[in-house]
Design a protein around this motif. Sequence first.
Motif, mmCIF file in Angstrom:
data_model
loop_
_atom_site.group_PDB
_atom_site.id
_atom_site.type_symbol
_atom_site.label_atom_id
_atom_site.label_comp_id
_atom_site.label_asym_id
_atom_site.label_seq_id
_atom_site.Cartn_x
_atom_site.Cartn_y
_atom_site.Cartn_z
ATOM 1 N N GLN A 1 53.438 29.518 29.440
ATOM 2 C CA GLN A 1 52.543 30.667 29.335
ATOM 3 C C GLN A 1 53.175 31.758 28.478
ATOM 4 O O GLN A 1 54.336 31.674 28.071
ATOM 5 C CB GLN A 1 52.218 31.207 30.731
ATOM 6 C CG GLN A 1 51.304 30.293 31.543
ATOM 7 C CD GLN A 1 50.886 30.923 32.861
ATOM 8 O OE1 GLN A 1 51.680 31.585 33.534
ATOM 9 N NE2 GLN A 1 49.640 30.702 33.257
ATOM 10 N N THR A 2 52.358 32.779 28.242
ATOM 11 C CA THR A 2 52.793 33.913 27.426
ATOM 12 C C THR A 2 52.902 35.154 28.299
ATOM 13 O O THR A 2 52.089 35.355 29.202
ATOM 14 C CB THR A 2 51.773 34.172 26.302
ATOM 15 O OG1 THR A 2 51.724 33.030 25.453
ATOM 16 C CG2 THR A 2 52.153 35.404 25.481
ATOM 17 N N THR B 1 53.855 39.474 27.954
ATOM 18 C CA THR B 1 54.159 40.623 27.087
ATOM 19 C C THR B 1 54.694 41.754 27.942
ATOM 20 O O THR B 1 54.049 42.177 28.907
ATOM 21 C CB THR B 1 52.913 41.093 26.331
ATOM 22 O OG1 THR B 1 52.431 40.018 25.516
ATOM 23 C CG2 THR B 1 53.248 42.275 25.425
ATOM 24 N N ARG C 1 60.643 32.243 19.842
ATOM 25 C CA ARG C 1 59.628 32.399 20.892
ATOM 26 C C ARG C 1 59.531 33.858 21.328
ATOM 27 O O ARG C 1 58.620 34.218 22.063
ATOM 28 C CB ARG C 1 59.979 31.521 22.094
ATOM 29 C CG ARG C 1 59.917 30.018 21.793
ATOM 30 C CD ARG C 1 60.127 29.178 23.048
ATOM 31 N NE ARG C 1 61.467 29.316 23.602
ATOM 32 C CZ ARG C 1 61.758 30.055 24.669
ATOM 33 N NH1 ARG C 1 60.804 30.708 25.309
ATOM 34 N NH2 ARG C 1 63.005 30.121 25.115
ATOM 35 N N LYS D 1 57.135 40.093 23.398
ATOM 36 C CA LYS D 1 56.305 38.965 23.795
ATOM 37 C C LYS D 1 57.141 37.700 23.835
ATOM 38 O O LYS D 1 57.933 37.443 22.900
ATOM 39 C CB LYS D 1 55.148 38.783 22.818
ATOM 40 C CG LYS D 1 54.213 37.628 23.189
ATOM 41 C CD LYS D 1 53.230 37.307 22.083
ATOM 42 C CE LYS D 1 52.137 38.314 21.955
ATOM 43 N NZ LYS D 1 51.082 37.854 21.007
ATOM 44 N N GLN E 1 56.572 33.677 23.993
ATOM 45 C CA GLN E 1 55.494 32.697 23.846
ATOM 46 C C GLN E 1 55.990 31.448 23.126
ATOM 47 O O GLN E 1 56.432 31.564 21.963
ATOM 48 C CB GLN E 1 54.339 33.313 23.043
ATOM 49 C CG GLN E 1 53.161 32.387 22.790
ATOM 50 C CD GLN E 1 52.090 33.031 21.924
ATOM 51 O OE1 GLN E 1 52.374 33.866 21.056
ATOM 52 N NE2 GLN E 1 50.858 32.661 22.148
ATOM 53 N N PRO E 2 55.977 30.284 23.737
ATOM 54 C CA PRO E 2 55.697 30.041 25.147
ATOM 55 C C PRO E 2 56.962 30.246 25.977
ATOM 56 O O PRO E 2 58.067 29.983 25.508
ATOM 57 C CB PRO E 2 55.296 28.555 25.151
ATOM 58 C CG PRO E 2 56.119 27.970 24.035
ATOM 59 C CD PRO E 2 56.242 29.057 22.985
ATOM 60 N N ALA E 3 56.797 30.697 27.198
ATOM 61 C CA ALA E 3 57.958 30.964 28.053
ATOM 62 C C ALA E 3 58.594 29.660 28.533
ATOM 63 O O ALA E 3 57.906 28.670 28.799
ATOM 64 C CB ALA E 3 57.539 31.805 29.254
#
Lengths: 115, 106
Positions: A17-18, A20, A64, A78, A80-82
């Motif tokens: 998932q992302t 922020t 990322r 941010k 992305q992706p974690a």
Amino acid sequence: EAGVTQFPSHSVIEKGQTVTLRCDPISGHDNLYWYRRVMGKEIKFLLHFVKESKQDESGMPNNRFLAERTGGTYSTLKVQPAELEDSGVYFCASSEGGGAAYEQYFGPGTRLTVT
Amino acid sequence: RKEVEQDPGPFNVPEGATVAFNCTYSNSASQSFFWYRQDCRKEPKLLMSVYSSGNEDGRFTAQLNRASQYISLLIRDSKLSDSATYLCGGGNQFYFGTGTSLTVIP
């Protein structure tokens, strides 16, 4: 005078998932820093903004991670992706002047957990 | 070798005791250092700057020894409220030690 604020205070997300993270520095501080502390390790530098420009991003772990500071006020980080190894506490700090000669003031941090 | 290293402790001292922490740094060109205090699950809070001439603030004294490349923090007459983790930070970029845990015992 308001200190450095960060949002959210905690975030739990799944791998892939992302997320922020946001940081609002002390008003008038042109210099903004992001740090990360992984459990049991030291606080590690990620990057340094002077106003809206990235002065030093040598600590960013990989692509990322994306940091922005549009308009030179608040900043976002941010992920992305974690990934699982991104878990830790992300601190933001600000200072009047730039570089290690100036005292930095830290925000309360965002505790990120990636499951 | 890490830029900044410090003994993680823990240091357990009785109230009223004097305790000293050291940090060593590897880059001889490093100019500025600071001591931060971090309480459990809180952010680091600036305690004091470290100058070659020494810096004293009440019960706290910070010193920078350039010849031996270390910085020190001395706490006199320890109080229960001094219990925390103490971080040294600085260097040409901003590096932190892992922190030294202090517990002051009644």
